[in-house]
Design a protein around this motif. Sequence first.
Motif, mmCIF file in Angstrom:
data_model
loop_
_atom_site.group_PDB
_atom_site.id
_atom_site.type_symbol
_atom_site.label_atom_id
_atom_site.label_comp_id
_atom_site.label_asym_id
_atom_site.label_seq_id
_atom_site.Cartn_x
_atom_site.Cartn_y
_atom_site.Cartn_z
ATOM 1 N N GLN A 38 2.600 8.005 4.006
ATOM 2 C CA GLN A 38 3.786 7.365 5.139
ATOM 3 C C GLN A 38 2.837 5.954 6.210
ATOM 4 O OE1 GLN A 38 6.607 7.347 6.102
ATOM 5 N NE2 GLN A 38 6.597 9.242 4.620
ATOM 6 N N GLU A 39 1.388 5.735 6.157
ATOM 7 C CA GLU A 39 0.364 4.989 6.856
ATOM 8 C C GLU A 39 0.849 3.767 5.282
ATOM 9 O OE1 GLU A 39 -2.067 7.788 4.448
ATOM 10 O OE2 GLU A 39 -0.829 8.143 6.052
ATOM 11 N N TRP A 40 0.386 2.365 6.208
ATOM 12 C CA TRP A 40 0.435 1.090 5.802
ATOM 13 C C TRP A 40 -0.885 1.352 4.321
ATOM 14 C CZ3 TRP A 40 3.505 -2.177 4.439
ATOM 15 C CH2 TRP A 40 2.607 -3.680 3.813
ATOM 16 N N ASP A 41 -0.941 1.685 3.821
ATOM 17 C CA ASP A 41 -1.868 1.668 2.000
ATOM 18 C C ASP A 41 -1.992 1.197 0.819
ATOM 19 O OD1 ASP A 41 0.307 2.748 1.349
ATOM 20 O OD2 ASP A 41 -1.180 4.792 0.099
ATOM 21 N N LYS A 42 -0.893 -0.420 1.713
ATOM 22 C CA LYS A 42 -1.489 -1.887 0.587
ATOM 23 C C LYS A 42 -2.970 -2.597 0.014
ATOM 24 C CE LYS A 42 2.943 -0.243 1.181
ATOM 25 N NZ LYS A 42 3.314 1.188 0.893
ATOM 26 N N ILE A 43 -2.706 -3.317 -0.731
ATOM 27 C CA ILE A 43 -3.733 -4.151 -0.965
ATOM 28 C C ILE A 43 -4.022 -5.483 -0.340
ATOM 29 C CG2 ILE A 43 -4.345 -2.817 -2.819
ATOM 30 C CD1 ILE A 43 -4.056 -5.251 -4.406
ATOM 31 N N PRO A 45 -1.744 -7.819 3.612
ATOM 32 C CA PRO A 45 -1.778 -7.094 4.473
ATOM 33 C C PRO A 45 -0.570 -7.337 4.754
ATOM 34 C CG PRO A 45 -2.596 -9.212 4.267
ATOM 35 C CD PRO A 45 -2.815 -8.919 2.912
ATOM 36 N N LYS A 46 0.105 -5.778 5.954
ATOM 37 C CA LYS A 46 1.691 -6.043 5.924
ATOM 38 C C LYS A 46 1.936 -7.443 7.392
ATOM 39 C CE LYS A 46 4.317 -2.625 8.286
ATOM 40 N NZ LYS A 46 3.904 -1.294 9.410
ATOM 41 N N SER A 47 3.524 -7.776 6.781
ATOM 42 C CA SER A 47 3.602 -8.981 7.545
ATOM 43 C C SER A 47 4.441 -8.341 8.827
ATOM 44 C CB SER A 47 4.711 -9.335 6.434
ATOM 45 O OG SER A 47 5.073 -10.831 7.288
ATOM 46 N N SER A 97 2.905 -5.532 -7.169
ATOM 47 C CA SER A 97 4.070 -5.796 -6.996
ATOM 48 C C SER A 97 4.794 -5.790 -5.317
ATOM 49 C CB SER A 97 5.613 -4.354 -7.434
ATOM 50 O OG SER A 97 5.123 -3.535 -7.187
ATOM 51 N N GLY A 98 3.960 -5.142 -4.893
ATOM 52 C CA GLY A 98 4.333 -4.695 -3.430
ATOM 53 C C GLY A 98 4.000 -6.740 -2.839
ATOM 54 N N LEU A 99 3.147 -7.374 -3.515
ATOM 55 C CA LEU A 99 3.022 -7.853 -2.247
ATOM 56 C C LEU A 99 4.250 -9.016 -2.808
ATOM 57 C CD1 LEU A 99 1.467 -10.268 -1.241
ATOM 58 C CD2 LEU A 99 0.589 -10.684 -4.024
ATOM 59 N N LEU A 332 -1.681 -14.125 -11.223
ATOM 60 C CA LEU A 332 -0.066 -13.935 -10.729
ATOM 61 C C LEU A 332 -0.030 -13.147 -10.478
ATOM 62 C CD1 LEU A 332 1.218 -16.112 -13.797
ATOM 63 C CD2 LEU A 332 1.248 -17.066 -11.095
ATOM 64 N N TYR A 333 -1.083 -12.061 -10.564
ATOM 65 C CA TYR A 333 -1.288 -11.176 -10.041
ATOM 66 C C TYR A 333 -0.757 -11.137 -8.169
ATOM 67 C CZ TYR A 333 -2.057 -7.810 -14.562
ATOM 68 O OH TYR A 333 -1.809 -7.127 -15.406
ATOM 69 N N ASP A 334 -1.963 -12.117 -7.976
ATOM 70 C CA ASP A 334 -2.436 -11.468 -6.054
ATOM 71 C C ASP A 334 -3.267 -12.975 -5.509
ATOM 72 O OD1 ASP A 334 -4.898 -11.576 -7.926
ATOM 73 O OD2 ASP A 334 -5.584 -10.020 -6.124
#
Length: 353
Positions: A38-43, A45-47, A97-99, A332-334
Motif C-alpha cells: 500500500q505504501e508508495w514504492d515506485k522508483i 516520485p508520486k504526482s 510502466s508506472g512512470l 525510453l524506460y525513464d
Amino acid sequence: MKRMTILTAAFLCLFALTESTAQNNQSSRNMEELNLTQEWDKIFPKSDKVNHSKVTFVNRYGITLAADLYVPKTTAKGKLPAIAVSGPFGAVKEQSSGLYAQTLAERGFLTIAFDPSFTGESGGQPRSVASPDINTEDFSAAVDYLATRPDVDAERIGIVGICGWGGFAINAAANDTRIKATVASTMYDISRCSANGYYDANNNADARYEMRRQLSAQRTEDYRTGTYPRTVMNPEPADDAPKFMKDYYDYYKTERGYHPRSINSGLGWNKTSNLAFLNAPILAYSNEIRSAVLLIHGEKAHSRYFSEDAFKKLKSDNKELMIIPGAVHTDLYDRTNIIPFDKLEQFFKEYLK
C-alpha cells in the motif's frame, strides 16, 4: 416433424449453453487475494496531479492481475479515455510502466500499469514465467477491466507496451478490436529474439533444436525435483561487454531503476520460460491491424531493428515509426526528457477522440 425436432434440439442445446454460461459467470471473477503493497514504492516520485490506488482484475485463464490505477484530478465531464501500460519484459509496474501511466494520467487519461501474470504482485504459478499467449491475454484482460469501469469510455481504450511488452501490445492489437490505439516503445520481438538470437545470428534449425533439447531436459529435471531454477539477470558486465548490457545493468541494478520485485533486478526468469516463444511468432498477423499504431525507438538502440521491421509489416496510413535521435534502448524506460510524451499525448488524443 424432423425439422421441429432439430430446432427443438438446437434450442435445448442453446438453453443448456446459456445456463452453463450463467453458472460460469458467477465464478469467472473469483479473484485470488493478493498481498498488495500500500505504501508508495515506485522508483519515480508520486504526482500531485493524479489520484492513485491499487486495483485487481482477472484474465481469462483465471489469473488475478495487480495494477496501479492513475486518475486525473482535474478532468472534463463525462467518461474518460483509458490506457493500459505494461513492460519492460521482466520489469514491474513500479518501474517504467508506472512512470508512463502516471505521466499520461497527468495529461488527462485514466491509466493502469499492471504486473504481468506470474510476476510482481500479480498471481499465477509457477513464478517468473512468460507466455506468448497469456501475456498477450493480459493486455486484453486489462481492456476488460477498463471497458467495464463506469468512468471509462469503452470505445476509447488504448495500450502501451514497453520493450518486450511492445511486441505483446502489437499482438494484442492484432487480436482485440476493442484496442483503438497502440504504442510500442523501444520494442523487442521476444519470439524472434528467443528463436533467432540478436540480429538473427542463430537463425537456423540446428541452433533452435539444441536450445529445445536443453530446455526440454531442464523441464524433466524441474519435474523430478519439484523446483524451478532461475536465470541470472543482468550481472555486473565486464569492461568489454556490449554497451546495451551495461545499460541494462545501469537501469535494473542501480538506484536508478532497481526494484526488489523485478525479475530483471535480480529475481531471474524460470529457466524454461523461453521455450514457448521458439515456435510462437507473436507478430505473425500484425499486418492485419486496422487500428492506429505508433512505434517509438532510440536511434542508437541495439534493438532498433525490431521496430523498423515491425513497422514494415504494418499497413494503412494510421501507422507511424518515430526514431529518437541519440537515444539508446533504456533511455525510453525513464528519461523523461527523452521519452516523447507530447507525441504520445497527441497520438492518443487523435485516435481516442
